[in-house]
Design a protein around this motif. Sequence first.
Motif, short mmCIF file in Angstrom:
data_model
loop_
_atom_site.label_atom_id
_atom_site.label_comp_id
_atom_site.label_asym_id
_atom_site.label_seq_id
_atom_site.Cartn_x
_atom_site.Cartn_y
_atom_site.Cartn_z
N ALA A 185 0.87 -1.18 0.00
CA ALA A 185 0.00 0.00 0.00
C ALA A 185 0.91 1.23 0.00
CB ALA A 185 -0.91 0.00 1.22
N HIS A 186 0.66 2.17 -0.90
CA HIS A 186 1.57 3.29 -1.13
C HIS A 186 0.83 4.62 -1.11
CE1 HIS A 186 4.17 0.04 -2.55
NE2 HIS A 186 3.19 -0.31 -3.38
N LEU A 187 1.47 5.59 -0.49
CA LEU A 187 0.95 6.96 -0.44
C LEU A 187 2.13 7.91 -0.66
CD1 LEU A 187 -1.52 8.83 0.16
CD2 LEU A 187 -0.75 8.82 2.56
N SER A 188 1.94 8.93 -1.47
CA SER A 188 3.03 9.88 -1.69
C SER A 188 2.48 11.28 -1.90
CB SER A 188 3.87 9.46 -2.91
OG SER A 188 3.09 9.48 -4.08
N TRP A 189 3.36 12.25 -1.68
CA TRP A 189 3.05 13.65 -1.98
C TRP A 189 4.06 14.12 -3.02
CZ3 TRP A 189 -1.16 16.23 0.02
CH2 TRP A 189 -1.30 17.55 -0.43
N ILE A 190 3.56 14.66 -4.13
CA ILE A 190 4.41 15.01 -5.26
C ILE A 190 4.37 16.52 -5.49
CG2 ILE A 190 4.85 14.61 -7.71
CD1 ILE A 190 3.31 11.97 -7.43
N TYR A 191 5.56 17.11 -5.70
CA TYR A 191 5.65 18.55 -5.90
C TYR A 191 6.49 18.86 -7.14
CZ TYR A 191 7.10 23.40 -5.37
OH TYR A 191 7.36 24.73 -5.60
N SER A 192 6.03 19.80 -7.95
CA SER A 192 6.80 20.30 -9.09
C SER A 192 6.43 21.76 -9.32
CB SER A 192 6.53 19.50 -10.36
OG SER A 192 7.20 20.09 -11.47
N ASN A 193 7.42 22.56 -9.68
CA ASN A 193 7.18 23.99 -9.88
C ASN A 193 7.19 24.39 -11.34
OD1 ASN A 193 6.72 26.60 -8.81
ND2 ASN A 193 8.88 27.13 -9.13
N ARG A 194 7.17 23.41 -12.25
CA ARG A 194 7.19 23.73 -13.68
C ARG A 194 5.86 24.37 -14.10
NH1 ARG A 194 10.70 21.85 -17.19
NH2 ARG A 194 9.08 21.69 -18.77
N PHE A 195 5.94 25.41 -14.94
CA PHE A 195 4.71 26.12 -15.31
C PHE A 195 3.76 25.22 -16.10
CE2 PHE A 195 6.33 26.54 -19.58
CZ PHE A 195 5.20 26.74 -20.37
N ASP A 196 4.29 24.25 -16.85
CA ASP A 196 3.45 23.40 -17.67
C ASP A 196 2.97 22.15 -16.93
OD1 ASP A 196 5.97 22.35 -17.51
OD2 ASP A 196 6.00 21.55 -19.55
N ASN A 197 3.45 21.94 -15.71
CA ASN A 197 3.07 20.73 -14.98
C ASN A 197 3.19 20.96 -13.49
OD1 ASN A 197 2.15 18.04 -15.03
ND2 ASN A 197 4.19 17.31 -14.55
N LYS A 198 2.59 22.05 -13.00
CA LYS A 198 2.68 22.37 -11.58
C LYS A 198 1.97 21.29 -10.76
CE LYS A 198 3.24 27.37 -11.53
NZ LYS A 198 4.47 27.35 -10.72
N LEU A 199 2.65 20.79 -9.74
CA LEU A 199 2.10 19.74 -8.89
C LEU A 199 2.33 20.08 -7.43
CD1 LEU A 199 3.46 16.58 -10.77
CD2 LEU A 199 1.12 17.44 -10.83
N ASN A 200 1.34 19.83 -6.63
CA ASN A 200 1.46 19.90 -5.18
C ASN A 200 0.31 19.05 -4.65
OD1 ASN A 200 2.32 20.54 -2.63
ND2 ASN A 200 1.44 22.59 -2.61
N ASN A 201 0.42 17.74 -4.98
CA ASN A 201 -0.73 16.85 -4.85
C ASN A 201 -0.34 15.50 -4.27
OD1 ASN A 201 -0.80 18.40 -7.66
ND2 ASN A 201 -2.89 18.36 -6.88
N PRO A 202 -1.29 14.84 -3.61
CA PRO A 202 -1.06 13.47 -3.14
C PRO A 202 -1.31 12.46 -4.26
CG PRO A 202 -3.22 14.18 -2.45
CD PRO A 202 -2.58 15.36 -3.14
#
Length: 290
Positions: A185-202
């Motif tokens: 069972a896996h859980l993660s939080w992913i972050y990226s600051n790229r303008f075309d693929n901004k991420l700050n999501n589980p």
Amino acid sequence: MIKSGFLLSLFIFIGTIYADAQINYGTTGLMNMPTADMQRDKTFMAGGNWLNHHATVPRWWYDTWNYYINITIFPWLEAGYLCMGHKAVPTDYGNRSGYWVPSTYGKFINQDRSFHFRLRVWKEGWWKEWTPQIVLGANDVIGDSWNGGSLSKPSELNYGNGFLNRYYLAITKHFYFENVGTLGAHLSWIYSNRFDNKLNNPAMGANFRFHLKDSDSWVHKAINGVNLMAEVVPGYTDVKEDLTFDPDGAKYQVNLGMEYSFWKDYINAIVELNRCKYFSGGLVFKIHLK
């Protein structure tokens, strides 16, 4: 969406001693989702994949391929080097300045190169039996990636680096079913600051690797090579051929996959159904140096 949720539930409640290789990044994980699994100490991996464009980050609006090498230097540290194929495109795509020779348009003539790292900060079961494993990781970390790479400012469309950039915290817990298999069972939080693929999501996912009771049955032996995978991850924005991006941010998607191990995990075949329908696949070769 209801059908996708049902399939995910089926995967979660229906085989991991071996860790899995992420099809897009050449590191340990599910398909697009990082996990806290680690390869065996001194494991060397080399692999390659054909990728449907729906399974890649926004820069690749066309189907492409990748290949990589990866080594678990210590039980707590993994490093990888990945190359992904680039096609030449006309210079007027997205009003960007380009330098491709017209005769090369539509052909693979270059590669994007990136480095990837994973650090285990807590081992599963260190304190109590129920405590999970925790890993910190970074993909495509060279070239000012923390600030969004060369694409941090849309007005400066210099497609130079940071395409696969992201940072993450991953947590994994395994559940063992005697003579049946192992559920991860896996859980993660992913972050990226790229303008075309901004991420700050589980993101969340599960895998099940079969370990049926030893017997002379070839069916048991065949099934014991199967590892089923499912994940819910921030979706990659669809990109048109004019290189325009959807600024609304990530949308979630459900991906299904399977890995099959041959010859005691030395050779592994991986397939992915991105969004439950777009096929990608590849091979991973593993050598245990210790």
